[in-house]
Write a protein that holds these residues in place. Structure first.
Motif, mmCIF file in Angstrom:
data_model
loop_
_atom_site.group_PDB
_atom_site.id
_atom_site.type_symbol
_atom_site.label_atom_id
_atom_site.label_comp_id
_atom_site.label_asym_id
_atom_site.label_seq_id
_atom_site.Cartn_x
_atom_site.Cartn_y
_atom_site.Cartn_z
ATOM 1 N N GLU A 1 -26.377 61.352 -2.397
ATOM 2 C CA GLU A 1 -25.072 60.744 -2.661
ATOM 3 C C GLU A 1 -24.227 60.663 -1.393
ATOM 4 O O GLU A 1 -23.391 59.782 -1.232
ATOM 5 N N LYS B 1 -17.907 63.626 -4.340
ATOM 6 C CA LYS B 1 -16.654 63.032 -3.841
ATOM 7 C C LYS B 1 -15.754 64.080 -3.190
ATOM 8 O O LYS B 1 -15.026 63.765 -2.237
ATOM 9 N N ASP C 1 -11.601 67.834 -9.966
ATOM 10 C CA ASP C 1 -12.190 67.107 -8.840
ATOM 11 C C ASP C 1 -11.130 66.326 -8.086
ATOM 12 O O ASP C 1 -11.078 66.338 -6.845
ATOM 13 N N THR D 1 -21.990 58.476 3.791
ATOM 14 C CA THR D 1 -20.931 59.174 4.525
ATOM 15 C C THR D 1 -21.491 59.876 5.754
ATOM 16 O O THR D 1 -20.895 59.827 6.834
ATOM 17 N N GLU E 1 -18.548 68.444 -6.385
ATOM 18 C CA GLU E 1 -19.007 67.069 -6.588
ATOM 19 C C GLU E 1 -19.117 66.344 -5.250
ATOM 20 O O GLU E 1 -18.405 66.678 -4.301
ATOM 21 N N SER F 1 -7.899 65.195 1.406
ATOM 22 C CA SER F 1 -7.529 63.875 1.924
ATOM 23 C C SER F 1 -6.229 63.887 2.711
ATOM 24 O O SER F 1 -5.834 62.846 3.248
ATOM 25 N N GLU G 1 -12.451 66.287 -14.370
ATOM 26 C CA GLU G 1 -12.019 65.162 -13.533
ATOM 27 C C GLU G 1 -10.723 65.509 -12.804
ATOM 28 O O GLU G 1 -10.544 65.170 -11.624
ATOM 29 N N VAL H 1 -10.144 66.497 -4.149
ATOM 30 C CA VAL H 1 -10.263 65.326 -3.273
ATOM 31 C C VAL H 1 -8.932 65.091 -2.573
ATOM 32 O O VAL H 1 -8.878 64.832 -1.368
ATOM 33 N N ASP I 1 -17.325 64.612 0.197
ATOM 34 C CA ASP I 1 -17.030 63.458 1.053
ATOM 35 C C ASP I 1 -15.654 63.612 1.666
ATOM 36 O O ASP I 1 -15.463 63.436 2.876
ATOM 37 N N SER I 2 -14.687 63.975 0.824
ATOM 38 C CA SER I 2 -13.317 64.155 1.311
ATOM 39 C C SER I 2 -13.251 65.282 2.343
ATOM 40 O O SER I 2 -12.555 65.165 3.364
#
Lengths: 103, 142
Positions: free
Chosen positions: B121, B79, B45, B125, B77, B53, B42, B49, B82-83
């Motif tokens: 997922e 996320k 990740d 986005t 991952e 960002s 975590e 991110v 996505d970032s």
């Protein structure tokens, strides 16, 4: 929507050999697969096998090729008479420094 | 006995390649670490991110980040991706956005279930940012 159809086609082409529910795949969401440590898992499986097979290959080569060759040389030279061979070569006239006994 | 030596060797070899990569759950992992606390998945990740960002991220940092991320023994991952895609949007770099999708498909290797999951997922986005997938563009086939 074209994107949904294409996505469905992609998923169906991935899943159709494995599952009967081809049409309903679009409505259920895919579970999260394992995404970490894939290479190390593969290596953990394949490296010992590769190592073992290499050692076995070397051992097989040693005992089917090199050891018989060494034995063949040993057997040849066990009863080798250097002087006899030298005299045979001398009589054949191949040397310059010593001629056959006839000349 | 020999097997565990090879495993420890391979695990530490891979870990030295991954550097600050994610921690293992394998029982042998604790033996190979220094006194530093192992980074959890975590935390890893979250770190990535945060990296993508950055509001004023530049093109070099995006490329460097993606190349470093692809070097790890993992598929990023959703996320993180996505970032990264949003960073591409800020940089007006659609090419890199699509390339990221191609890269993660390649990273999955023989595990063909990963890429469809990621697309699933990331669908919101991708639609929000107007990013087409390589499949939609027809560039996924040779």
């Amino acid at each position: 929507m074209d994107t949904s159809r294409r996505l469905g086609q992609t998923i169906n082409s991935v899943y159709s050999p494995l599952s009967v529910k081809v049409v309903s795949v679009m409505t259920m969401s895919l579970p999260k697969p394992v995404m970490r440590g894939l290479l190390s898992k593969r290596l953990r499986f394949h490296l010992p096998i590769a190592f073992t097979l290499s050692v076995v290959a070397a051992a097989v080569f040693k005992y089917t090729v090199t050891e018989p060759r060494k034995q063949a040389y040993a057997d040849f030279y066990k009863q080798y008479d250097a002087m006899k061979e030298f005299n045979a070569m001398k009589e054949a006239g191949i040397f310059e420094s010593v001629r056959p006994s006839g000349e | 006995m020999m097997f565990s030596a090879v495993v420890r060797l391979s695990a530490s070899g891979i870990r030295s390649l991954a550097r600050a990569g994610p921690s293992y759950t394998a029982p042998l992992a604790s033996r190979c670490y220094s006194h530093a606390k192992a980074e959890t998945d975590e935390e890893f990740d979250a770190r990535w991110v945060t990296y993508f960002s950055k509001p004023d991220i530049d093109a070099w940092e995006l490329k460097k980040g993606m190349n470093t991320l692809i070097g790890y023994d993992l598929v990023p991952e959703p996320k993180i991706l996505d970032s990264a895609l949003r960073a591409c949007r800020r940089l007006n770099d659609l090419a890199s956005a699509i390339r990221i999708l191609e890269a993660v498909k390649d990273k999955s290797g023989p595990h063909k279930e990963i890429y469809p999951y990621l697309i699933q997922e990331l669908k919101p986005t991708l639609q929000e940012l107007g990013i087409s997938t390589p499949e939609e563009l027809g560039i996924d086939q040779i």
